[in-house]
Scaffold this motif. Sequence first.
Motif, short mmCIF file in Angstrom:
data_model
loop_
_atom_site.label_atom_id
_atom_site.label_comp_id
_atom_site.label_asym_id
_atom_site.label_seq_id
_atom_site.Cartn_x
_atom_site.Cartn_y
_atom_site.Cartn_z
N LYS A 51 0.84 -1.21 0.00
CA LYS A 51 0.00 0.00 0.00
C LYS A 51 0.87 1.25 0.00
O LYS A 51 0.57 2.24 -0.69
CB LYS A 51 -0.92 0.03 1.23
N ASN A 54 2.47 1.70 -3.43
CA ASN A 54 1.49 2.17 -4.41
C ASN A 54 1.22 3.66 -4.25
O ASN A 54 1.06 4.38 -5.25
CB ASN A 54 0.18 1.39 -4.27
N TYR A 55 1.17 4.14 -3.01
CA TYR A 55 0.91 5.56 -2.78
C TYR A 55 2.09 6.40 -3.28
O TYR A 55 1.89 7.43 -3.94
CB TYR A 55 0.67 5.82 -1.29
N PHE A 228 -4.70 3.81 2.40
CA PHE A 228 -5.96 3.18 1.98
C PHE A 228 -6.86 4.14 1.20
O PHE A 228 -7.88 3.71 0.64
CB PHE A 228 -6.74 2.67 3.20
N ASN A 230 -6.60 5.76 -1.60
CA ASN A 230 -6.72 5.58 -3.05
C ASN A 230 -6.59 4.11 -3.41
O ASN A 230 -6.14 3.76 -4.51
CB ASN A 230 -5.64 6.41 -3.76
N ASP A 231 -6.99 3.25 -2.48
CA ASP A 231 -6.87 1.81 -2.68
C ASP A 231 -8.20 1.11 -2.40
O ASP A 231 -8.24 -0.08 -2.13
CB ASP A 231 -5.77 1.27 -1.74
N HIS A 232 -9.29 1.85 -2.46
CA HIS A 232 -10.59 1.27 -2.13
C HIS A 232 -11.02 0.26 -3.19
O HIS A 232 -10.78 0.44 -4.38
CB HIS A 232 -11.66 2.36 -2.00
N SER A 233 -11.65 -0.81 -2.74
CA SER A 233 -12.21 -1.79 -3.65
C SER A 233 -13.37 -2.48 -2.95
O SER A 233 -13.51 -2.41 -1.72
CB SER A 233 -11.17 -2.84 -4.05
#
Length: 301
Positions: A51, A54-55, A228, A230-233
Amino acid sequence: MGEAIKNRYEFVVLFDVENGNPNGDPDAGNMPRIDPESGLGLVTDVCLKRKIRNYIEMVKEDEAGYKIYIKENVPLNRSDREACESIGITGDKDVTNELKKLKKTDPNAVVKLKDYMCENFYDIRTFGAVMTTFGKATLNCGQVRGPVQLGFARSIDPIISQEVTITRVAITTEKDAENKSTEMGRKSIVPYGLYRVEGYVSANLARKVTGFSEEDLDLLWDAIINMFENDHSAARGKMAVRELIVFKHSKELGDCPAYKLFDAVEVKKNETVEYPRKYQDYKVTIHEEEIPDSVEVKRMI
């Protein structure tokens, strides 16, 4: 990149999940990871580092000095090859043999490889890496121990892993469509869980090995707070970082053992709550009387 940090740090992160799977276990049908003895939920350090990477990648977009070494769809040996070419090893030559030759004229050839990787890749400068890949030729850029380390996240209370049956109207094949109009599936979720993870930042390793700087540290805190966002799913549900508590020592090697600082952070569910379902069902207390005066405490959120 700036000068390496001069102070040791420890930190505590609290994050929660609502109706989602924070870290599936592939050995258990991708169900949420659970400690079988205590029933507490687990999230691996590798998952959290992903995470953060990715950020950083999203914010910096491969800016010079902030590339990501471990990333999707990019072979590691491509980055290793860049480092080798920076010291004159080109083509498909075996790096191990070429380094032996180079050492005769340049004793610092191995160090230059490591320095190149640390200077160009943020995640190597932060977490370290084993930079050896195999193909037509062995590419060996060494091994770096990073100054930032994370443990496994563990939930404050036991979690319930719930399987939810779902249906979909999209049928897989023409043959199946002749016999049915929907298909069934399953989704594993945690109704609610508050997780705690502890981390360490070594100023000694930053100075001696990777050059992890104050600018890098500020970016790390920003990445942790927003990892988290910009990692929502649909699979992960509602996840958010609720607390980032940072302990700053007055010197490079620290002022006290890390466990004393971690023990000073107490997270307990409210006495009136039997089954926590939101962050407000918990109380976070920092017992500052147990922390040396030379250690600065900061709640970043």
